[in-house]
Motif scaffolding. Structure first.
Motif, PDB file in Angstrom:
ATOM      1  N   GLN A   1      46.610  28.517  60.444  1.00  0.00           N
ATOM      2  CA  GLN A   1      47.470  27.455  60.967  1.00  0.00           C
ATOM      3  C   GLN A   1      47.059  26.990  62.365  1.00  0.00           C
ATOM      4  O   GLN A   1      47.594  26.006  62.862  1.00  0.00           O
ATOM      5  N   ARG A   2      46.089  27.654  62.967  1.00  0.00           N
ATOM      6  CA  ARG A   2      45.818  27.452  64.382  1.00  0.00           C
ATOM      7  C   ARG A   2      45.246  26.068  64.680  1.00  0.00           C
ATOM      8  O   ARG A   2      45.611  25.430  65.669  1.00  0.00           O
ATOM      9  N   GLY A   3      44.334  25.599  63.829  1.00  0.00           N
ATOM     10  CA  GLY A   3      43.770  24.277  64.051  1.00  0.00           C
ATOM     11  C   GLY A   3      44.833  23.199  64.037  1.00  0.00           C
ATOM     12  O   GLY A   3      44.851  22.296  64.875  1.00  0.00           O
ATOM     13  N   THR A   4      45.755  23.309  63.066  1.00  0.00           N
ATOM     14  CA  THR A   4      46.836  22.329  62.971  1.00  0.00           C
ATOM     15  C   THR A   4      47.779  22.437  64.168  1.00  0.00           C
ATOM     16  O   THR A   4      48.206  21.420  64.731  1.00  0.00           O
ATOM     17  N   ALA A   5      48.111  23.663  64.571  1.00  0.00           N
ATOM     18  CA  ALA A   5      48.990  23.850  65.730  1.00  0.00           C
ATOM     19  C   ALA A   5      48.362  23.278  66.996  1.00  0.00           C
ATOM     20  O   ALA A   5      49.038  22.628  67.803  1.00  0.00           O
ATOM     21  N   LEU A   6      47.063  23.485  67.163  1.00  0.00           N
ATOM     22  CA  LEU A   6      46.385  22.936  68.341  1.00  0.00           C
ATOM     23  C   LEU A   6      46.304  21.420  68.283  1.00  0.00           C
ATOM     24  O   LEU A   6      46.348  20.746  69.314  1.00  0.00           O
ATOM     25  N   SER A   7      46.199  20.862  67.068  1.00  0.00           N
ATOM     26  CA  SER A   7      46.233  19.408  66.937  1.00  0.00           C
ATOM     27  C   SER A   7      47.570  18.859  67.408  1.00  0.00           C
ATOM     28  O   SER A   7      47.630  17.831  68.091  1.00  0.00           O
ATOM     29  N   ILE A   8      48.644  19.531  67.038  1.00  0.00           N
ATOM     30  CA  ILE A   8      49.977  19.097  67.482  1.00  0.00           C
ATOM     31  C   ILE A   8      50.085  19.215  68.997  1.00  0.00           C
ATOM     32  O   ILE A   8      50.592  18.311  69.678  1.00  0.00           O
ATOM     33  N   PHE A   9      49.595  20.328  69.548  1.00  0.00           N
ATOM     34  CA  PHE A   9      49.614  20.511  71.000  1.00  0.00           C
ATOM     35  C   PHE A   9      48.862  19.385  71.705  1.00  0.00           C
ATOM     36  O   PHE A   9      49.292  18.886  72.751  1.00  0.00           O
ATOM     37  N   LEU A  10      47.773  18.950  71.135  1.00  0.00           N
ATOM     38  CA  LEU A  10      46.952  17.898  71.739  1.00  0.00           C
ATOM     39  C   LEU A  10      47.632  16.532  71.719  1.00  0.00           C
ATOM     40  O   LEU A  10      47.163  15.607  72.388  1.00  0.00           O
TER      41      LEU A  10
END
Length: 448
Positions: free
Chosen positions: A148-157
């Motif tokens: 899930q980390r890539g998606t979570a970092l996309s949201i953070f960005l």
């Protein structure tokens, strides 16, 4: 504001249980707002270049120092110490304190009467930004498992996208309506609002929680030891170099875009700020939203896609940049939006690779090293180089010297693409080694 704790006394959570998805969604929402706040403070000065230059009598080189290099240098000074502290100190305390620092620093810029006070204020923003970056990304990695980390970092960005829109758009409007000083005064307010929200509503968690780490404490090694461990991961230094050069290309363009439009195409700062903010927001929003999920999807087929996405985006950014500088005014900002979309695709995969390759205990240090390189070469060096070259070319090209200088920054895309390709060749083996190390419970306890 910042509390100290050991890994045996991390507050609020059972040692091996992730918070609910509802809390983690709220956490990401708050972090998006905090990220948007600091990015808007960085970007707002881009659209205020001309009124500040005229009011304070500054050269393009001085503007480059104030706008970018001062912020970058102090960011570098702050980012490594705060990265080391973020494992043994409260992440929420560091983030809340960072927001307070950059908000006060914006007020200093608003009251600046000369070059040196303005330089001091921008340096303070760099201090807050440097304190915020490592713990925020490591905090996200602690709360979201690798799938899930890539998606979570996309949201953070998305915070960066919102900040890139809010800074120039609000700054251009407020400077036209009230003046550049009043624009900065108003821009300082959101940070002061976010400080208590972070402090009272977010919770610290144990580092490596989402990876299943069972370490009860971290043994602090000297920074030099942790640095050598990270540099021994073959993909890491290649990726750091590629990212820094790609940022030089992008920021050498974006940071001078409003001034370029005013000098080359006669566009007022207010109009340039609104159009630039809209283009950056839409482009980076789409790019950041798609980059993480795209890399997560393609990475299931071939893990090298986490590096191929940045490699392809870097090459395409050069092509779009050349079109920006050689075309009519009507297509400049739409193309800037396209360039940010392409660049945004690489951001979340990059963060996922960096936090995934590093030992759990060294994640913040890995992020810090990456951010130091990006700030020295990209955010600091790129705009200052463009400003210096513009001054040097001015006797020959006049007001067109800025556009000529921006063309030279495009050359950074060549080595950036080559380094990303080389990193993709070593990444699969390095990723497998990182997973094996974690599964065996043998991750070295590096500096945080």
């Amino acid at each position: 504001m910042v509390q100290h704790f050991t890994q045996d006394t991390v507050p609020d959570l059972p040692p091996d249980k992730l918070p609910s998805m509802a809390y983690r969604s709220y956490f990401l929402f708050v972090m998006v707002l905090v990220s948007a706040c600091v990015v808007s403070e960085r970007y707002i000065l881009f659209v205020l270049v001309e009124p500040i230059r005229r009011d304070l009598g500054l050269t393009d080189f001085q503007i480059g120092l104030v706008k970018d290099l001062a912020l970058a240098i102090v960011y570098i000074v702050a980012v490594v110490p705060f990265a080391r502290l973020s494992g043994t100190w409260s992440k929420k305390g560091i983030v809340a304190g960072a927001a307070a620092v950059w908000s006060v620093s914006v007020l200093v810029c608003a009251y600046a009467k000369n070059f040196w006070v303005l330089l001091l204020g921008r340096a303070g923003i760099g201090m807050g930004d440097g304190a915020f970056t490592p713990p925020s990304q490591a905090w996200i990695a602690d709360l979201f498992p690798p799938k899930q980390r890539g998606t979570a970092l996309s949201i953070f960005l998305l915070g960066a996208s919102l900040g890139a829109f809010a800074g120039p758009s609000f700054g251009g409007w407020a400077a036209h309506a009230y003046g550049w000083r009043e624009a900065l005064l108003l821009a300082s307010i959101p940070g002061f609002v976010l400080v208590p929200i972070v402090w009272f509503t977010l919770r610290d968690v144990r580092p490596g929680l989402a990876d299943g780490s069972t370490a009860n404490h971290l043994v602090r090694q000297p920074f030099g030891v942790a640095f050598r461990e990270l540099m021994a991961i073959r993909t890491f230094p290649l990726l750091v170099g590629a990212s820094a050069l790609n940022t030089l290309l992008t920021m050498g363009m974006i940071s001078w875009a409003p001034a370029f439009m005013e000098r080359t195409h006669g566009m007022a700062a207010r109009d340039a700020g609104v159009q630039m903010g809209g283009a950056l927001f839409i482009g980076s929003l789409v790019g950041h939203l798609l980059g993480g999920p795209l890399a997560d999807l393609l990475g299931r087929r071939n893990v090298r896609w986490y590096l191929w996405v940045p490699m392809i985006s870097g090459a395409l950014a050069v092509c779009v940049g050349l079109l920006i500088l050689t075309g009519p005014a009507s297509r400049v900002f739409p193309l800037f939006g396209l360039q940010l979309l392409i660049g945004g695709l690489a951001a979340a995969p990059l963060m996922a690779v960096v936090t995934g390759l590093a030992p759990v205990s060294s994640r913040s240090t890995a992020v810090a090293i990456l951010m130091v390189a990006i700030n020295v070469i990209g955010l600091g060096g790129g705009p200052v180089f463009v400003g210096w070259l513009s001054d040097a070319l001015h006797p020959v090209y006049g007001e067109n010297s800025l556009g000529m200088a921006m063309r030279w920054s495009m050359l950074a895309g060549i080595p950036s693409t080559i380094l990303a390709y080389l990193a993709s060749r070593t990444y699969k083996a390095d990723a497998e080694a990182a997973r094996a190390r974690l599964a065996a419970g043998m991750a070295p306890m590096g500096a945080i």
